[in-house]
Design an enzyme around this catalytic site. Structure first.
Site, PDB file in Angstrom:
ATOM      1  N   ARG A  56      25.565 -23.707  -3.371  1.00  0.00           N
ATOM      2  CA  ARG A  56      27.010 -23.489  -3.409  1.00  0.00           C
ATOM      3  C   ARG A  56      27.686 -24.659  -2.695  1.00  0.00           C
ATOM      4  O   ARG A  56      27.909 -24.614  -1.494  1.00  0.00           O
ATOM      5  CB  ARG A  56      27.336 -22.162  -2.726  1.00  0.00           C
ATOM      6  CG  ARG A  56      28.732 -21.659  -2.954  1.00  0.00           C
ATOM      7  CD  ARG A  56      28.964 -20.319  -2.255  1.00  0.00           C
ATOM      8  NE  ARG A  56      28.129 -19.230  -2.723  1.00  0.00           N
ATOM      9  CZ  ARG A  56      28.434 -18.430  -3.744  1.00  0.00           C
ATOM     10  NH1 ARG A  56      29.546 -18.596  -4.410  1.00  0.00           N
ATOM     11  NH2 ARG A  56      27.626 -17.453  -4.090  1.00  0.00           N
ATOM     12  N   ARG A  86      27.842 -16.992  -7.825  1.00  0.00           N
ATOM     13  CA  ARG A  86      29.028 -16.234  -8.221  1.00  0.00           C
ATOM     14  C   ARG A  86      30.316 -16.899  -7.735  1.00  0.00           C
ATOM     15  O   ARG A  86      30.466 -17.217  -6.573  1.00  0.00           O
ATOM     16  CB  ARG A  86      28.923 -14.809  -7.686  1.00  0.00           C
ATOM     17  CG  ARG A  86      29.943 -13.883  -8.277  1.00  0.00           C
ATOM     18  CD  ARG A  86      29.648 -12.453  -7.952  1.00  0.00           C
ATOM     19  NE  ARG A  86      29.049 -12.304  -6.629  1.00  0.00           N
ATOM     20  CZ  ARG A  86      29.190 -11.255  -5.872  1.00  0.00           C
ATOM     21  NH1 ARG A  86      29.898 -10.240  -6.289  1.00  0.00           N
ATOM     22  NH2 ARG A  86      28.615 -11.186  -4.706  1.00  0.00           N
ATOM     23  N   HIS A 116      17.348 -19.476  -3.762  1.00  0.00           N
ATOM     24  CA  HIS A 116      18.273 -19.261  -2.656  1.00  0.00           C
ATOM     25  C   HIS A 116      17.808 -19.957  -1.388  1.00  0.00           C
ATOM     26  O   HIS A 116      18.351 -19.739  -0.312  1.00  0.00           O
ATOM     27  CB  HIS A 116      18.458 -17.759  -2.413  1.00  0.00           C
ATOM     28  CG  HIS A 116      19.856 -17.401  -2.055  1.00  0.00           C
ATOM     29  ND1 HIS A 116      20.375 -17.592  -0.806  1.00  0.00           N
ATOM     30  CD2 HIS A 116      20.859 -16.886  -2.784  1.00  0.00           C
ATOM     31  CE1 HIS A 116      21.623 -17.188  -0.770  1.00  0.00           C
ATOM     32  NE2 HIS A 116      21.946 -16.761  -1.968  1.00  0.00           N
ATOM     33  N   TYR A 149      30.667 -19.113   8.524  1.00  0.00           N
ATOM     34  CA  TYR A 149      29.534 -18.205   8.548  1.00  0.00           C
ATOM     35  C   TYR A 149      28.492 -18.625   9.583  1.00  0.00           C
ATOM     36  O   TYR A 149      28.310 -19.810   9.838  1.00  0.00           O
ATOM     37  CB  TYR A 149      28.874 -18.120   7.169  1.00  0.00           C
ATOM     38  CG  TYR A 149      29.795 -17.591   6.110  1.00  0.00           C
ATOM     39  CD1 TYR A 149      30.182 -16.253   6.130  1.00  0.00           C
ATOM     40  CD2 TYR A 149      30.294 -18.410   5.108  1.00  0.00           C
ATOM     41  CE1 TYR A 149      31.043 -15.750   5.164  1.00  0.00           C
ATOM     42  CE2 TYR A 149      31.146 -17.927   4.148  1.00  0.00           C
ATOM     43  CZ  TYR A 149      31.518 -16.598   4.180  1.00  0.00           C
ATOM     44  OH  TYR A 149      32.367 -16.099   3.229  1.00  0.00           O
TER      45      TYR A 149
END
Length: 171
Positions: A56, A86, A116, A149
């Site tokens: 991402r 997404r 991932h 995050y």
């Protein structure tokens, strides 16, 4: 963010990693250490290989631009790009195309498996010997979300770990 004294005391991030492992905790430590790790590798004349998994990317990705510069500097650069992120599929496709057009070998994630893992593998030859480095991280290689995050990132040159990371790319 809090400076990491192990990186701040050293001439280069790559030298530090040879001497000791470094564990960072975002957003408390700066994501710039990862960017500097990649920048150093992209301009180091002894580095010949950079491999990175991407999931991402940010819209103005410094990481993609660093990988492009590394390819222009004659490094073999391989990026595993996961397109199915997404809400970020369009952005990932854009960067995959940009990198591919600029000489980065882009490998797309398998449609049945979501890649991932966040890993970087860097290899260089010093006096005929190979020195390997890697980064293993939670979260995304995204300089914008790294300020939001909580994630951890390990920088190491431990041969047992660098071999495993390289094997992921070779698979």
């Amino acid at each position: 963010s809090i400076p990491n004294l192990k990186f701040e005391e050293s001439k280069t991030i790559l030298q530090t990693i040879v001497e000791r492992d470094v564990l960072l905790f975002y957003p408390y430590h700066s994501f710039d250490y990862l960017l500097n790790f990649l920048r150093e590798a992209s301009i180091d004349p002894d580095v010949d290989i950079i491999k990175m998994s991407l999931y991402r990317l940010s819209k103005k990705s410094q990481i993609a631009n660093i990988l492009i510069n590394a390819a222009k500097n004659g490094k073999k650069v391989i990026a595993i790009m996961e397109l199915t992120a997404r809400f970020d599929e369009e952005n990932n496709m854009y960067w995959a195309q940009q990198m591919s057009e600029e000489g980065v070998q882009v490998i797309y994630g398998h449609p049945k498996f979501k890649v991932h893992s966040k890993i970087v593998y860097i290899s260089k030859k010093i006096n005929g010997k190979r020195q390997e480095y890697c980064n293993i991280s939670t979260g995304n290689y995204n300089e914008v979300t790294a300020d939001v995050y909580s994630d951890m990132a390990l920088f190491t040159s431990n041969p047992l770990i660098t071999k495993d990371v390289n094997n992921v790319f070779n698979y």
